[in-house]
Write an enzyme that holds these catalytic residues in place. Structure first.
Site, PDB file in Angstrom:
ATOM      1  CD  GLU A 137      -3.087  -0.730   0.108  1.00  0.00           C
ATOM      2  OE1 GLU A 137      -2.734  -0.675  -1.096  1.00  0.00           O
ATOM      3  OE2 GLU A 137      -4.255  -0.547   0.488  1.00  0.00           O
ATOM      4  CB  THR A 189      -4.995   6.006  -3.342  1.00  0.00           C
ATOM      5  OG1 THR A 189      -5.859   4.966  -3.793  1.00  0.00           O
ATOM      6  CG2 THR A 189      -5.106   6.116  -1.831  1.00  0.00           C
TER       7      THR A 189
END
Length: 317
Positions: A137, A189
């Site tokens: 991530e 993101t």
């Protein structure tokens, strides 16, 4: 275990890694939910030699260098703690589109470490696997967040009470149908994080805390009414929703059609809605189809439920 690593044609496994909905409206970076559909399919094999080899079965042009690939970065973290020399071949059939807001990077990260752990004889706990996969991530968004990773590995709905140290709480929930629309636009993101305010007013924070507590209590008490009342975000959604055409229309009309509520899935552009009954969830899908057809934006929809198994080894080769 060492014999498997050093044997030509080392064993392999196939893993299904589910899409996830992060935040669940009011729980920015602390709540997440795994979905039954869509799911990535990954095949991971032990190699004769140390190192990681990554291949893709899709056209997304994702990096194959381990340190630049979310699955590779996650495996490198696992290998660092394994200590013994080991190598993996990773073949990714990505069915969760990158940039969809449905945990695409989390699925690859989680699927890789779940498969590797199985091949090594399951020496690591689920919490360990979350810790490893958070490195993926960080590659994807620059931040080690776990709100997609935790439900992808644990299944169901998870609460991330703390990142450092990692503290994951699995939540129970009543049966819920999840309707998702993925407009075929991309919201990165990292970009969606940059537009967020760095400070919030105390009155907004208090309201948000109440909604998070109410949502968790609603899940655990099987109280659909409380779940619906708590699906409100006064901090993140007002800012991020401007990046998603049709968002306000979808949300209002979905609730008019009987949905309990919903909002942005992760950083978007996907939108999710929760419903008590399947027929309502399908009616919500019709609302979503109508809105994006009129807007002339390509889209994909899913009517699914909560995935309670998480990333799962389905085939041992």
């Amino acid at each position: 275990m060492a014999n498997d690593v050093n044997t030509p044609g080392g064993k392999g496994v196939q893993v299904f890694a589910p899409a996830t909905v992060a935040n669940l409206v009011c729980g920015f970076d602390v709540l997440g939910m795994a979905l039954q559909q869509p799911q990535d399919v990954m095949t991971v094999r032990l190699r004769e030699e140390p190192g990681i080899v990554i291949q893709h079965a899709d056209g997304y042009q994702l990096p194959v260098e381990p340190e630049k690939n979310v699955a590779g970065a996650s495996l490198l973290a696992l290998m660092d703690e394994w200590k013994e020399k080991v190598g993996f071949e990773v073949f990714i059939d990505k069915r969760i589109k990158p940039g969809s807001g449905l945990g695409s990077s989390a699925a690859s990260s989680a699927g890789a470490v779940v498969a590797a752990n199985h091949l090594l004889g399951n020496p690591f706990s689920k919490e360990d696997l979350v810790r490893f996969a958070m490195n993926g991530e960080k590659v994807a968004s620059g931040v080690k967040h776990a709100d997609n990773i935790a439900p992808c590995i644990y299944g169901g709905i998870t609460l991330i009470r703390s990142i450092f140290p990692l503290d994951i709480v699995q939540l129970t929930a009543p049966p819920l149908y999840v309707t998702v629309v993925h407009p075929q636009i991309e919201v990165r993101t990292s970009d969606a994080r940059q537009i967020l305010r760095k400070e919030v007013q105390l009155k907004a924070a208090i309201k948000q805390w109440g909604n998070i507590a109410g949502l968790v209590a609603g899940f655990m008490k099987n109280d659909y009414g409380l779940i619906g009342r708590s699906l409100e975000d006064v901090i993140i959604e007002p800012v991020r929703s401007i990046l998603i055409p049709g968002f306000d229309d979808v949300k209002k009309k979905s609730k008019d059609a009987g949905a309990l509520g919903g909002g942005i899935s992760g950083s978007g552009p996907s939108i999710f809605m929760l419903s008590k009954e399947e027929y309502v969830a399908k009616g919500v899908e019709e609302v979503m189809i109508d809105v994006y057809t009129r807007l002339g934006i390509e889209f994909k929809t899913y009517v699914t439920m909560i995935n309670y198994s998480g990333a799962k080894v389905v085939d041992v080769q």
